[in-house]
Write an enzyme that holds these catalytic residues in place. Structure first.
Site, PDB file in Angstrom:
ATOM      1  N   HIS A  25      -8.278  13.978 -18.368  1.00 41.83           N
ATOM      2  CA  HIS A  25      -8.247  14.639 -16.843  1.00 41.83           C
ATOM      3  C   HIS A  25      -8.265  16.327 -17.219  1.00 41.83           C
ATOM      4  O   HIS A  25      -8.438  16.802 -16.387  1.00 41.83           O
ATOM      5  CB  HIS A  25      -7.030  14.307 -16.432  1.00 41.83           C
ATOM      6  CG  HIS A  25      -6.363  12.821 -16.134  1.00 41.83           C
ATOM      7  ND1 HIS A  25      -5.058  11.927 -16.381  1.00 41.83           N
ATOM      8  CD2 HIS A  25      -7.112  12.011 -14.986  1.00 41.83           C
ATOM      9  CE1 HIS A  25      -5.649  10.809 -16.208  1.00 41.83           C
ATOM     10  NE2 HIS A  25      -6.301  11.059 -15.428  1.00 41.83           N
ATOM     11  N   LYS A  85       4.310   0.625  -6.838  1.00 47.07           N
ATOM     12  CA  LYS A  85       3.009   0.586  -8.133  1.00 47.07           C
ATOM     13  C   LYS A  85       4.134   1.053  -9.124  1.00 47.07           C
ATOM     14  O   LYS A  85       4.472   2.162  -9.345  1.00 47.07           O
ATOM     15  CB  LYS A  85       1.702   1.186  -8.145  1.00 47.07           C
ATOM     16  CG  LYS A  85       0.981   1.110  -9.476  1.00 47.07           C
ATOM     17  CD  LYS A  85      -0.479   1.571  -9.018  1.00 47.07           C
ATOM     18  CE  LYS A  85      -1.540   1.948 -10.509  1.00 47.07           C
ATOM     19  NZ  LYS A  85      -2.181   2.492  -9.988  1.00 47.07           N
ATOM     20  N   ARG A 127     -16.309   8.280 -15.621  1.00 40.75           N
ATOM     21  CA  ARG A 127     -16.735   8.774 -17.436  1.00 40.75           C
ATOM     22  C   ARG A 127     -18.083   7.713 -17.299  1.00 40.75           C
ATOM     23  O   ARG A 127     -18.405   7.598 -18.088  1.00 40.75           O
ATOM     24  CB  ARG A 127     -14.990   7.773 -17.051  1.00 40.75           C
ATOM     25  CG  ARG A 127     -13.715   8.520 -17.745  1.00 40.75           C
ATOM     26  CD  ARG A 127     -13.357   7.752 -17.828  1.00 40.75           C
ATOM     27  NE  ARG A 127     -12.728   6.800 -16.569  1.00 40.75           N
ATOM     28  CZ  ARG A 127     -11.960   6.038 -16.043  1.00 40.75           C
ATOM     29  NH1 ARG A 127     -11.077   6.077 -17.461  1.00 40.75           N
ATOM     30  NH2 ARG A 127     -11.300   4.910 -15.070  1.00 40.75           N
ATOM     31  N   SER A 184      -5.615   6.442 -18.739  1.00 43.19           N
ATOM     32  CA  SER A 184      -4.304   6.163 -18.812  1.00 43.19           C
ATOM     33  C   SER A 184      -3.629   4.570 -19.109  1.00 43.19           C
ATOM     34  O   SER A 184      -2.999   4.955 -20.347  1.00 43.19           O
ATOM     35  CB  SER A 184      -3.045   6.599 -16.849  1.00 43.19           C
ATOM     36  OG  SER A 184      -4.107   7.857 -16.959  1.00 43.19           O
TER      37      SER A 184
HETATM   38  O1  PNS Z   1      -5.659   8.031 -10.952  1.00 47.72           O
HETATM   39  P1  PNS Z   1      -6.269   7.175  -9.742  1.00 47.72           P
HETATM   40  O2  PNS Z   1      -4.998   5.705  -9.433  1.00 47.72           O
HETATM   41  O3  PNS Z   1      -7.436   6.378  -9.901  1.00 47.72           O
HETATM   42  O4  PNS Z   1      -6.269   8.338  -8.343  1.00 47.72           O
HETATM   43  C1  PNS Z   1      -6.568   7.536  -6.987  1.00 47.72           C
HETATM   44  C2  PNS Z   1      -6.268   7.608  -5.949  1.00 47.72           C
HETATM   45  C3  PNS Z   1      -4.763   8.905  -6.330  1.00 47.72           C
HETATM   46  C4  PNS Z   1      -7.172   8.972  -5.622  1.00 47.72           C
HETATM   47  C5  PNS Z   1      -6.505   7.575  -4.443  1.00 47.72           C
HETATM   48  O5  PNS Z   1      -5.420   5.884  -4.788  1.00 47.72           O
HETATM   49  C6  PNS Z   1      -5.501   8.030  -3.090  1.00 47.72           C
HETATM   50  O6  PNS Z   1      -6.398   8.493  -2.993  1.00 47.72           O
HETATM   51  N1  PNS Z   1      -4.324   7.358  -2.723  1.00 47.72           N
HETATM   52  C7  PNS Z   1      -3.837   7.679  -1.756  1.00 47.72           C
HETATM   53  C8  PNS Z   1      -4.144   6.569  -0.651  1.00 47.72           C
HETATM   54  C9  PNS Z   1      -5.511   6.833   0.464  1.00 47.72           C
HETATM   55  O7  PNS Z   1      -5.635   7.870   0.524  1.00 47.72           O
HETATM   56  N2  PNS Z   1      -5.917   5.859   0.065  1.00 47.72           N
HETATM   57  C10 PNS Z   1      -7.537   5.635   1.169  1.00 47.72           C
HETATM   58  C11 PNS Z   1      -8.396   5.616   0.035  1.00 47.72           C
HETATM   59  S1  PNS Z   1      -9.178   4.270  -0.754  1.00 47.72           S
END
Ligand code: PNS
Length: 179
Positions: free
Chosen positions: A27, A51, A101, A139
């Protein structure tokens, strides 16, 4: 007819969203590279009460802020809940940055980018390829290794490895299992 570039204001900030439970060197690298290219990065920490996270929302934000304290003005850290596109629209940005990645990341990332475009066509998703040395870091693995007593230096910044060691010690004192 005017081209798109004449109609749309240039981007001055990008949003880097994630759970950051916790921040990893992968990150950090994406944030540093994005700030060099775009100028300003808004690190958006997802608040997801359904979560279970190892670090609280405030702890996750604080660790990122500490790591980027010397980037004052160029890296800001905020929490968001709900849809990412709604959050992006509440900022002066219209670009989301995600790190890739490996090819295995692509399916999920492409789906997310396409859904976000369907919801808000003016928002673009840019992908930055992770550095090779970070390609195995997540993570999830970092948490597992650290809580089981493994050495995570080189995978996370010092502030995060210290915080992980504290979590492990806290759990030990509470008589909880490491994971
Ligand atoms: O680090 P992560 O957990 O892979 O991040 C995921 C994240 C936060 C980018 C994604 O879960 C997100 O955007 N969540 C907000 C809800 C949303 O907008 N969902 C619709 C798109 S999938």
């Amino acid at each position: 007819m005017a081209g798109r570039s004449q109609r749309v204001a240039p981007v001055k900030a990008v949003v880097f969203p994630g759970s950051f439970d916790p921040l990893t060197n992968g990150h950090v690298d994406i944030i540093e590279r994005a700030s060099e290219i775009f100028g300003q990065v808004i690190v958006a920490v997802l608040f997801n009460p359904s979560k279970e996270a190892l670090f609280t929302q405030a702890e996750r934000e604080a660790l990122i802020s500490k790591q980027f304290a010397r980037y004052r003005g160029r890296v800001s850290v905020v929490s968001f809940s709900g849809l990412l596109v709604d959050f992006v629209q509440s900022t002066k940005s219209r670009v989301v940055i995600r790190g890739l990645r490996a090819i295995s990341d692509f399916d999920y990332e492409a789906q997310m980018a396409l859904i976000n475009r369907k919801l808000a066509p003016q928002i673009e998703t840019f992908f930055l390829t992770a550095r090779e040395e970070h390609s195995y870091i997540s993570s999830t693995v970092v948490k597992q290794v650290a809580l089981l007593g493994g050495d995570v230096r080189g995978m996370v910044p010092r502030v995060v490895s210290d915080a992980l060691a504290k979590k492990r010690e806290e759990r030990r004192r509470q008589g909880r299992r490491p994971l």
